[in-house]
Write a protein that holds these residues in place. Sequence first.
Motif, short mmCIF file in Angstrom:
data_model
loop_
_atom_site.label_atom_id
_atom_site.label_comp_id
_atom_site.label_asym_id
_atom_site.label_seq_id
_atom_site.Cartn_x
_atom_site.Cartn_y
_atom_site.Cartn_z
N UNK A 131 3.01 -57.37 101.54
CA UNK A 131 2.93 -58.56 102.39
C UNK A 131 2.95 -59.82 101.54
N UNK A 132 3.70 -60.82 101.97
CA UNK A 132 3.74 -62.11 101.29
C UNK A 132 4.57 -62.13 100.02
N UNK A 133 5.25 -61.02 99.73
CA UNK A 133 6.06 -60.95 98.52
C UNK A 133 7.54 -60.80 98.87
N UNK A 192 27.67 -52.32 104.39
CA UNK A 192 27.01 -52.60 103.12
C UNK A 192 26.51 -54.04 103.16
N UNK A 193 25.42 -54.31 102.51
CA UNK A 193 24.98 -55.70 102.47
C UNK A 193 23.55 -55.82 101.99
N UNK A 194 23.16 -57.05 101.68
CA UNK A 194 21.82 -57.31 101.18
C UNK A 194 21.21 -58.48 101.92
N UNK A 195 19.89 -58.50 101.98
CA UNK A 195 19.19 -59.62 102.55
C UNK A 195 17.85 -59.77 101.84
N UNK A 196 17.57 -60.99 101.37
CA UNK A 196 16.30 -61.26 100.71
C UNK A 196 15.37 -61.88 101.74
N UNK A 197 14.16 -61.36 101.82
CA UNK A 197 13.23 -61.86 102.82
C UNK A 197 11.79 -61.65 102.40
N UNK A 198 10.87 -62.14 103.23
CA UNK A 198 9.44 -62.04 102.94
C UNK A 198 8.73 -61.86 104.27
N UNK A 199 7.77 -60.95 104.31
CA UNK A 199 6.99 -60.74 105.53
C UNK A 199 5.53 -61.01 105.18
N UNK A 200 4.92 -61.95 105.88
CA UNK A 200 3.55 -62.33 105.53
C UNK A 200 2.47 -61.39 106.08
N UNK A 216 10.97 -46.27 108.87
CA UNK A 216 9.87 -47.22 109.00
C UNK A 216 9.81 -48.15 107.80
N UNK A 217 9.57 -49.42 108.07
CA UNK A 217 9.30 -50.37 106.99
C UNK A 217 7.80 -50.67 107.07
N UNK A 218 7.08 -50.28 106.02
CA UNK A 218 5.64 -50.48 106.00
C UNK A 218 5.33 -51.67 105.10
N UNK A 219 4.67 -52.66 105.67
CA UNK A 219 4.28 -53.85 104.92
C UNK A 219 2.78 -53.74 104.65
N UNK A 220 2.42 -53.69 103.37
CA UNK A 220 1.00 -53.47 103.02
C UNK A 220 0.36 -54.71 102.43
#
Length: 124
Positions: free
Chosen positions: A60-62, A89-97, A120-124
């Motif tokens: 989280x936050x990173x 194909x592709x990329x995406x830079x992101x951040x989940x708080x 599943x995307x687990x945000x810790x």
Amino acid sequence: MNKKWGLLISSVALSAMLMTACGGDKEQAASTDAAATTGTQVNIEASNWKFNQETYEVKAGEEFTLNFKSTEGFHGIGIQGLDVDLQKDGSKTMKIDAAGEYTIFCNVICGPDHGKMVAKLVVK
Ligand SMILES: [Cu+2]
């Protein structure tokens, strides 16, 4: 030199030239990829009809970069509640708080088991 040999030699020379051209393109693509790979990388690969992992973890936050690739067939990813829409194909830079779990799904109608393509995307 007879005609037959001349033809054979020129076709061998032509295919050698074509092979060299292809090899050059590949090298260039690899160095472009390397330049983009800094920070946390999340590599998601899709084949018929599954993802390479059931769960992907981020902090989280990173900031992180999602790298998506279809290794077999044509697939894509969307993530419920997030602005992610990658196809083939592709990329995406992101951040989940906020910590939590998000459902990753295939967003291309890709075949009989399309509906099974979830992870599943687990945000810790
Ligand atoms: Cu699909």
